[in-house]
Scaffold this motif. Sequence first.
Motif, PDB file in Angstrom:
ATOM      1  N   CYS A 139      16.291  18.963  22.711  1.00 55.96           N
ATOM      2  CA  CYS A 139      15.929  19.695  23.922  1.00 55.96           C
ATOM      3  C   CYS A 139      14.819  20.700  23.615  1.00 55.96           C
ATOM      4  O   CYS A 139      14.829  21.357  22.584  1.00 55.96           O
ATOM      5  CB  CYS A 139      17.168  20.400  24.458  1.00 55.96           C
ATOM      6  SG  CYS A 139      16.857  21.316  25.971  1.00 55.96           S
ATOM      7  N   CYS A 147      18.929  26.199  24.458  1.00 58.84           N
ATOM      8  CA  CYS A 147      19.841  25.067  24.555  1.00 58.84           C
ATOM      9  C   CYS A 147      19.842  24.308  23.245  1.00 58.84           C
ATOM     10  O   CYS A 147      18.803  24.097  22.630  1.00 58.84           O
ATOM     11  CB  CYS A 147      19.405  24.149  25.702  1.00 58.84           C
ATOM     12  SG  CYS A 147      20.390  22.650  25.825  1.00 58.84           S
ATOM     13  N   GLY A 177      20.971  21.244  22.969  1.00 56.62           N
ATOM     14  CA  GLY A 177      21.191  19.841  23.291  1.00 56.62           C
ATOM     15  C   GLY A 177      20.305  18.899  22.486  1.00 56.62           C
ATOM     16  O   GLY A 177      19.114  19.141  22.298  1.00 56.62           O
ATOM     17  N   CYS A 231      17.587  16.378  28.885  1.00 57.24           N
ATOM     18  CA  CYS A 231      18.730  16.968  28.209  1.00 57.24           C
ATOM     19  C   CYS A 231      19.980  16.842  29.074  1.00 57.24           C
ATOM     20  O   CYS A 231      19.963  17.218  30.248  1.00 57.24           O
ATOM     21  CB  CYS A 231      18.438  18.433  27.901  1.00 57.24           C
ATOM     22  SG  CYS A 231      19.845  19.273  27.172  1.00 57.24           S
ATOM     23  N   CYS A 233      21.005  20.714  30.084  1.00 55.42           N
ATOM     24  CA  CYS A 233      20.234  21.619  30.942  1.00 55.42           C
ATOM     25  C   CYS A 233      19.162  20.896  31.741  1.00 55.42           C
ATOM     26  O   CYS A 233      18.526  21.496  32.587  1.00 55.42           O
ATOM     27  CB  CYS A 233      19.600  22.730  30.107  1.00 55.42           C
ATOM     28  SG  CYS A 233      18.293  22.142  29.008  1.00 55.42           S
TER      29      CYS A 233
HETATM   30 ZN   LIG Z   1      18.928  21.335  26.966  1.00 54.54          ZN
END
Ligand SMILES: [Zn+2]
Length: 61
Positions: free
Chosen positions: A23, A28, A30, A43, A46
């Motif tokens: 991400c 974040c 992710g 992602c 988010c």
């Molecule tokens: Zn993210």
Amino acid sequence: MYFSKKQQDFEEVIIENTVVFSCISDTCNGWMRKEFATDALLCPFCGNDMVEEVRELPRIK
Ligand SMILES: [Zn+2]
């Protein structure tokens, strides 16, 4: 009589360079492995874009 501690059998973990999508958001964490990535590269946490990068990850058996 002397008992030696039985050594635990450790699962062998092989670390290898793995291509992942990460991400772009700073806030974040992710990411997903490229092999599991879908075509919609956003992602899952988010919704931001993701960029390809290489990480050292344990190999999946
Ligand atoms: Zn993210």
